[in-house]
Design a protein around this motif. Structure first.
Motif, PDB file in Angstrom:
ATOM      1  N   ASP A   1       0.856  -1.188   0.000  1.00  0.00           N
ATOM      2  CA  ASP A   1       0.000   0.000   0.000  1.00  0.00           C
ATOM      3  C   ASP A   1       0.893   1.238   0.000  1.00  0.00           C
ATOM      4  OD1 ASP A   1      -2.079   1.809   0.173  1.00  0.00           O
ATOM      5  OD2 ASP A   1      -2.447   1.447   2.308  1.00  0.00           O
TER       6      ASP A   1
ATOM      7  N   GLU B   1      -6.243  10.905  -0.832  1.00  0.00           N
ATOM      8  CA  GLU B   1      -6.040   9.858   0.167  1.00  0.00           C
ATOM      9  C   GLU B   1      -5.604  10.428   1.511  1.00  0.00           C
ATOM     10  OE1 GLU B   1      -6.721   6.470   0.075  1.00  0.00           O
ATOM     11  OE2 GLU B   1      -7.763   7.077  -1.745  1.00  0.00           O
TER      12      GLU B   1
ATOM     13  N   GLN C   1       0.513   8.219   5.213  1.00  0.00           N
ATOM     14  CA  GLN C   1       0.746   7.995   6.644  1.00  0.00           C
ATOM     15  C   GLN C   1       1.959   8.804   7.105  1.00  0.00           C
ATOM     16  OE1 GLN C   1      -1.022   6.172   9.123  1.00  0.00           O
ATOM     17  NE2 GLN C   1       0.365   7.434  10.324  1.00  0.00           N
TER      18      GLN C   1
ATOM     19  N   GLY D   1      -0.775   4.500   0.768  1.00  0.00           N
ATOM     20  CA  GLY D   1      -1.076   4.547   2.198  1.00  0.00           C
ATOM     21  C   GLY D   1       0.152   4.859   3.030  1.00  0.00           C
TER      22      GLY D   1
ATOM     23  N   TRP E   1      -6.561  13.254   2.732  1.00  0.00           N
ATOM     24  CA  TRP E   1      -7.792  13.755   3.347  1.00  0.00           C
ATOM     25  C   TRP E   1      -8.698  12.600   3.791  1.00  0.00           C
ATOM     26  CZ3 TRP E   1      -9.593  17.575   5.901  1.00  0.00           C
ATOM     27  CH2 TRP E   1     -10.959  17.674   6.131  1.00  0.00           C
ATOM     28  N   LYS E   2      -8.885  11.644   2.907  1.00  0.00           N
ATOM     29  CA  LYS E   2      -9.790  10.523   3.178  1.00  0.00           C
ATOM     30  C   LYS E   2      -9.335   9.714   4.399  1.00  0.00           C
ATOM     31  CE  LYS E   2     -11.084   6.240   0.869  1.00  0.00           C
ATOM     32  NZ  LYS E   2     -10.957   5.503  -0.375  1.00  0.00           N
ATOM     33  N   ARG E   3      -8.057   9.440   4.476  1.00  0.00           N
ATOM     34  CA  ARG E   3      -7.547   8.574   5.546  1.00  0.00           C
ATOM     35  C   ARG E   3      -7.200   9.311   6.832  1.00  0.00           C
ATOM     36  NH1 ARG E   3      -3.829   3.905   2.748  1.00  0.00           N
ATOM     37  NH2 ARG E   3      -4.955   3.778   0.773  1.00  0.00           N
ATOM     38  N   HIS E   4      -6.810  10.594   6.719  1.00  0.00           N
ATOM     39  CA  HIS E   4      -6.287  11.282   7.906  1.00  0.00           C
ATOM     40  C   HIS E   4      -6.898  12.664   8.152  1.00  0.00           C
ATOM     41  CE1 HIS E   4      -3.248   8.173   8.224  1.00  0.00           C
ATOM     42  NE2 HIS E   4      -3.051   8.298   6.929  1.00  0.00           N
ATOM     43  N   LYS E   5      -7.767  13.121   7.273  1.00  0.00           N
ATOM     44  CA  LYS E   5      -8.384  14.446   7.394  1.00  0.00           C
ATOM     45  C   LYS E   5      -7.329  15.553   7.468  1.00  0.00           C
ATOM     46  CE  LYS E   5     -12.536  12.834   7.366  1.00  0.00           C
ATOM     47  NZ  LYS E   5     -12.677  12.064   6.165  1.00  0.00           N
TER      48      LYS E   5
END
Length: 144
Positions: A19, A73, A26, A22, A75-79
């Motif tokens: 990923d 991603e 991260q 990701g 925004w979607k995963r961690h705002k």
């Protein structure tokens, strides 16, 4: 087809899934969190939602699909918000607080991370404006 032959049945099990997107977002989110922690310790009024990742892009960038995936991603995963700016836009719009090294965009957002997708080639520095922007980025407290 692989070399004229069908792909092996074990292809999915032989090639591990990574990923990568990701992992990248991260890393950005972790850097923003660390930046926010350090800002919170010296400024009780700091709003961590104002901390952004600044993606430095080339003028007339056409290869934006992978950049948009990272932005979405993150925004979607961690705002966490990502803002895309050219070096010239940074020079024209960003302000570096010389006292504390905080880099703020015209929108009021603080730059927690500078992610350079431009500025690594001499061709990216056509005028003094681009050099000034790079110096501003380097002098800021933002992670690079």
């Amino acid at each position: 087809w692989f070399g004229g032959e069908a792909l092996p049945d074990c292809l999915e099990s032989c090639v591990p899934y990574e990923d990568t997107i990701g992992d990248i977002v991260q890393a950005f989110a972790t850097a923003v969190a660390e930046y926010s922690k350090s800002r919170d310790s010296v400024d009780a009024g700091f709003d961590s939602k104002s901390a952004v990742v600044l993606m430095v892009v080339q003028d007339d960038e056409r290869n934006i699909m992978d950049q948009q995936i990272l932005e979405q991603e993150l925004w979607k995963r961690h705002k966490v918000r990502m803002v895309r700016k050219t070096l010239k836009e940074i020079r024209d719009e960003a302000v570096l607080d010389g006292a504390d090294g905080i880099l703020r965009l015209a929108s009021g957002q603080e730059v927690a991370v500078s992610y350079l997708r431009a500025g690594y080639s001499p061709m990216d520095y056509k005028t003094d404006a681009e050099w000034d922007a790079r110096l501003t980025l380097e002098q800021s407290q933002a992670f690079k």
